[in-house]
Write a protein that holds these residues in place. Structure first.
Motif, short mmCIF file in Angstrom:
data_model
loop_
_atom_site.label_atom_id
_atom_site.label_comp_id
_atom_site.label_asym_id
_atom_site.label_seq_id
_atom_site.Cartn_x
_atom_site.Cartn_y
_atom_site.Cartn_z
N PRO A 50 0.80 -1.23 0.00
CA PRO A 50 0.00 0.00 0.00
C PRO A 50 0.83 1.27 0.00
O PRO A 50 0.34 2.32 -0.42
N ASP A 51 2.08 1.20 0.47
CA ASP A 51 2.91 2.40 0.50
C ASP A 51 3.70 2.59 -0.79
O ASP A 51 4.55 3.48 -0.87
N HIS A 52 3.42 1.80 -1.82
CA HIS A 52 4.07 1.95 -3.12
C HIS A 52 3.08 2.54 -4.12
O HIS A 52 2.62 1.87 -5.05
N GLU A 53 2.76 3.80 -3.89
CA GLU A 53 1.73 4.46 -4.69
C GLU A 53 2.11 4.54 -6.17
O GLU A 53 1.25 4.46 -7.04
N LYS A 54 3.39 4.72 -6.47
CA LYS A 54 3.78 4.86 -7.87
C LYS A 54 3.49 3.58 -8.65
O LYS A 54 2.96 3.62 -9.78
N ILE A 55 3.81 2.42 -8.06
CA ILE A 55 3.54 1.15 -8.74
C ILE A 55 2.03 0.90 -8.80
O ILE A 55 1.49 0.45 -9.81
N LYS A 56 1.33 1.23 -7.71
CA LYS A 56 -0.11 1.02 -7.68
C LYS A 56 -0.82 1.89 -8.72
O LYS A 56 -1.91 1.55 -9.19
N SER A 57 -0.18 3.01 -9.09
CA SER A 57 -0.80 3.89 -10.09
C SER A 57 -0.87 3.23 -11.46
O SER A 57 -1.55 3.74 -12.37
N LEU A 58 -0.19 2.08 -11.61
CA LEU A 58 -0.32 1.32 -12.86
C LEU A 58 -1.78 0.93 -13.12
O LEU A 58 -2.18 0.68 -14.26
N GLN A 59 -2.59 0.93 -12.06
CA GLN A 59 -4.01 0.63 -12.23
C GLN A 59 -4.65 1.59 -13.23
O GLN A 59 -5.58 1.20 -13.95
N ASN A 60 -4.16 2.83 -13.29
CA ASN A 60 -4.73 3.80 -14.23
C ASN A 60 -4.51 3.35 -15.67
O ASN A 60 -5.39 3.53 -16.53
N ASN A 61 -3.33 2.77 -15.96
CA ASN A 61 -3.06 2.26 -17.31
C ASN A 61 -3.93 1.05 -17.63
O ASN A 61 -4.45 0.90 -18.74
N LEU A 62 -4.07 0.16 -16.64
CA LEU A 62 -4.91 -1.02 -16.84
C LEU A 62 -6.37 -0.62 -17.02
O LEU A 62 -7.10 -1.22 -17.82
N ARG A 63 -6.79 0.40 -16.29
CA ARG A 63 -8.17 0.89 -16.42
C ARG A 63 -8.47 1.34 -17.85
O ARG A 63 -9.52 1.05 -18.41
N THR A 64 -7.52 2.07 -18.45
CA THR A 64 -7.72 2.57 -19.81
C THR A 64 -8.00 1.42 -20.77
O THR A 64 -8.86 1.53 -21.65
N VAL A 65 -7.28 0.31 -20.60
CA VAL A 65 -7.50 -0.85 -21.47
C VAL A 65 -8.89 -1.43 -21.23
O VAL A 65 -9.64 -1.70 -22.18
N LEU A 66 -9.26 -1.62 -19.97
CA LEU A 66 -10.53 -2.27 -19.65
C LEU A 66 -11.74 -1.41 -20.01
O LEU A 66 -12.86 -1.92 -20.08
N GLU A 67 -11.53 -0.11 -20.23
CA GLU A 67 -12.63 0.76 -20.63
C GLU A 67 -12.82 0.80 -22.14
O GLU A 67 -13.74 1.47 -22.63
N ASP A 68 -11.99 0.08 -22.90
CA ASP A 68 -12.16 0.01 -24.35
C ASP A 68 -13.52 -0.64 -24.66
O ASP A 68 -13.91 -1.63 -24.03
N GLU A 69 -14.23 -0.09 -25.64
CA GLU A 69 -15.57 -0.57 -25.94
C GLU A 69 -15.61 -2.01 -26.43
O GLU A 69 -16.66 -2.66 -26.40
N ARG A 70 -14.47 -2.53 -26.88
CA ARG A 70 -14.43 -3.91 -27.34
C ARG A 70 -14.16 -4.89 -26.21
O ARG A 70 -14.14 -6.12 -26.42
N ILE A 71 -13.92 -4.37 -25.01
CA ILE A 71 -13.54 -5.20 -23.87
C ILE A 71 -14.60 -5.08 -22.78
O ILE A 71 -15.04 -3.98 -22.43
N ASN A 72 -15.02 -6.21 -22.24
CA ASN A 72 -16.01 -6.25 -21.16
C ASN A 72 -15.38 -6.91 -19.93
O ASN A 72 -14.87 -8.03 -20.03
N PHE A 73 -15.43 -6.23 -18.79
CA PHE A 73 -14.99 -6.84 -17.54
C PHE A 73 -16.15 -7.58 -16.90
O PHE A 73 -17.25 -7.04 -16.75
N LEU A 74 -15.91 -8.83 -16.52
CA LEU A 74 -16.91 -9.65 -15.84
C LEU A 74 -16.25 -10.27 -14.61
O LEU A 74 -15.55 -11.29 -14.70
N GLY A 75 -16.44 -9.61 -13.47
CA GLY A 75 -15.88 -10.12 -12.22
C GLY A 75 -16.83 -11.06 -11.52
O GLY A 75 -17.98 -11.25 -11.93
N HIS A 76 -16.33 -11.68 -10.44
CA HIS A 76 -17.12 -12.62 -9.64
C HIS A 76 -17.56 -13.81 -10.48
O HIS A 76 -18.67 -14.32 -10.33
N VAL A 77 -16.67 -14.25 -11.38
CA VAL A 77 -16.94 -15.40 -12.24
C VAL A 77 -15.89 -16.48 -11.94
O VAL A 77 -14.71 -16.32 -12.26
N GLU A 78 -16.33 -17.53 -11.30
CA GLU A 78 -15.43 -18.64 -10.94
C GLU A 78 -15.25 -19.55 -12.15
O GLU A 78 -16.22 -19.90 -12.82
#
Length: 455
Positions: A50-78
């Motif tokens: 949690p104290d490595h904010e710079k590395i955790k900010s990589l979530q912003n890059n991953l978010r951009t990918v997952l928000e692409d209209e051709r990509i659908n996130f489906l969580g809670h799927v075993e």
């Protein structure tokens, strides 16, 4: 239309999805990124400290990918028992890429490893990272009554857990660490942390940036034994070492310098080398210490036992000696490597490529490399998949995958459900006078994501 499932929303899964949309010229491409958890980002959310904010900010890059209209996130799927089997996935999608990582940890294989007070660093990381499975076992809050802790390992995970144990709660308050964990760390009695490696400083796997952080903790003094550094021939003259290793050695030599002024801080963090654990000792029914054999360089890059031993008192032991892939029901698995057999990402069944099944990330290559290593790994797999695209597209698939998942009793969390979790975590933080604070339990996550409606 080519319908593809990517199983896993950590870096390897997201980079696979990104590579698919950037490399593919297939019209009507649809990519569903599936995850067992209702939250995306994998180890970036649940493994980066949690104290490595710079590395955790990589979530912003991953978010951009997952928000692409051709990509659908489906969580809670075993995927597997209790969810959707790999066989069913292949009836719902033209291709499935498994990016499930390596969720188990390696064991030491020594007596006393299962005593109360001994667990994997993975369990400790899951606890302070608010993984919803952390309450099912592993790390116990009462173990923070320990006065002395031993962390076994010399990689970045070992450095992370040693640093968190050595930090004050006030230093973690601005982070998203769950509130219960913050309170437990504030009450921690740990005053001495030993980070122990069986080999020498020049073989350690931690990065210099991570290492230097240990020397600048406001409440902990980093200490190195000059005699142990001297056992490593490379430490006497590090000029011939690779640059990254040389920097590590120089940092450690600075901490071992005889003229270094002690800071007399509340906690002490001792970095030890050339010690191999042979037994975790029991006292009063729980961990009481660790018995180590002193080792020495064997001249071939390894170490040999010297037949001399040392005991370090400790009431908490965390092993950080590597991750291990686990089998996924319905897929072939090589237990020796902890990976799925493959050829350039194509899953092999009895040595023959299985049409429509692929792997990327740690389940493909083993738990090696850094986050960025997943990019070329994903690209190789996607290249194989797109070479097969014409044949894959001719294979008929069943109806809407989300409908099929719901018919199987699953409640998929779509992207807007994840945004609701983020909003709930921001509100939780505001109520506590902090920034966003992670929700640490399944019920809280699913209530935020689904509420009274389906995802």
């Amino acid at each position: 239309m080519l319908r593809i499932a990517v199983v896993g929303s950590g870096p390897s899964g997201v980079y696979t999805a990104q590579s698919l949309v950037t490399q593919s010229e297939v019209p009507g491409l649809r990519i569903d990124v599936l995850d067992r958890l209702p939250c995306p980002y994998g180890l970036v959310r649940y493994g980066v400290a949690p104290d490595h904010e710079k590395i955790k900010s990589l979530q912003n890059n991953l978010r951009t990918v997952l928000e692409d209209e051709r990509i659908n996130f489906l969580g809670h799927v075993e995927i597997g028992p209790g969810g959707v089997s790999p066989e069913r996935l292949l009836r719902l999608y033209h291709a499935v890429v498994y990016c499930v990582g390596a969720s188990a940890d390696r064991r030491l294989g020594i007596p006393g490893e299962d005593l109360p007070g001994s667990c994997s660093a993975t369990d400790f990381v899951s606890w302070y990272s608010a993984h919803p499975d952390a309450g099912a076992g592993g790390f116990s809050l009462e173990w923070l009554t320990a006065r002395s802790a031993v962390v076994i390992g010399a990689g970045n995970v070992a450095v992370d857990v040693a640093r968190i144990l050595s930090r004050g709660a006030d230093e973690l308050r601005p982070t998203d660490v769950p509130h219960a964990a913050l309170g437990a760390l504030a009450a921690s009695r740990v005053r001495e942390v030993h980070m122990v490696a069986r080999r020498g400083p020049s073989q350690a796997k931690f990065t210099t940036k991570e290492l230097r952080e240990l020397g600048s903790l406001p409440g902990a003094e980093a200490v190195v034994d000059a005699g142990e550094l001297a056992l490593d021939p490379a430490c006497s003259d590090p000029s011939g070492l690779p640059a990254a290793v040389r920097r590590n050695v120089e940092v450690l030599r600075g901490w071992a310098a005889p003229d270094r002024e002690p800071r007399a801080l509340e906690r002490t963090l001792r970095l030890r080398f050339f010690l191999r654990p042979v037994e975790i000792l029991e006292r009063d029914g729980r961990v009481g210490g660790v018995r180590f054999e002193h080792t020495a360089p064997d001249g071939s890059g390894g170490v040999r036992g010297t037949g001399t031993y040392e005991e370090i008192e400790a009431q908490l032991v965390l092993r950080a000696v590597g991750y291990l892939g686990v089998p996924l029901a319905g897929l072939p698995f090589d237990p020796a490597t902890g990976t799925v057999p493959h050829a350039a990402g194509r899953v092999l069944r009895d040595g023959v490529p299985s049409p429509g099944e692929y792997v990327a990330g740690w389940i493909k290559r083993g738990p090696t490399g850094v986050i960025g290593t997943n990019r070329p790994c994903a690209k190789e797999t996607v290249t194989s998949l797109l070479q097969d695209a014409d044949a894959l597209a001719r294979r008929p698939v069943e109806g809407e995958p989300v409908d099929a998942m719901r018919e199987s009793g699953l409640r998929p969390v779509r992207w807007r459900g994840w945004l609701d979790i983020e909003a709930a975590e921001a509100e939780l933080g505001r109520s506590l006078g902090r920034g966003p604070v992670k929700i640490a339990d399944w019920d809280g996550l699913l209530t935020a994501a689904l509420g009274a409606r389906e995802g």
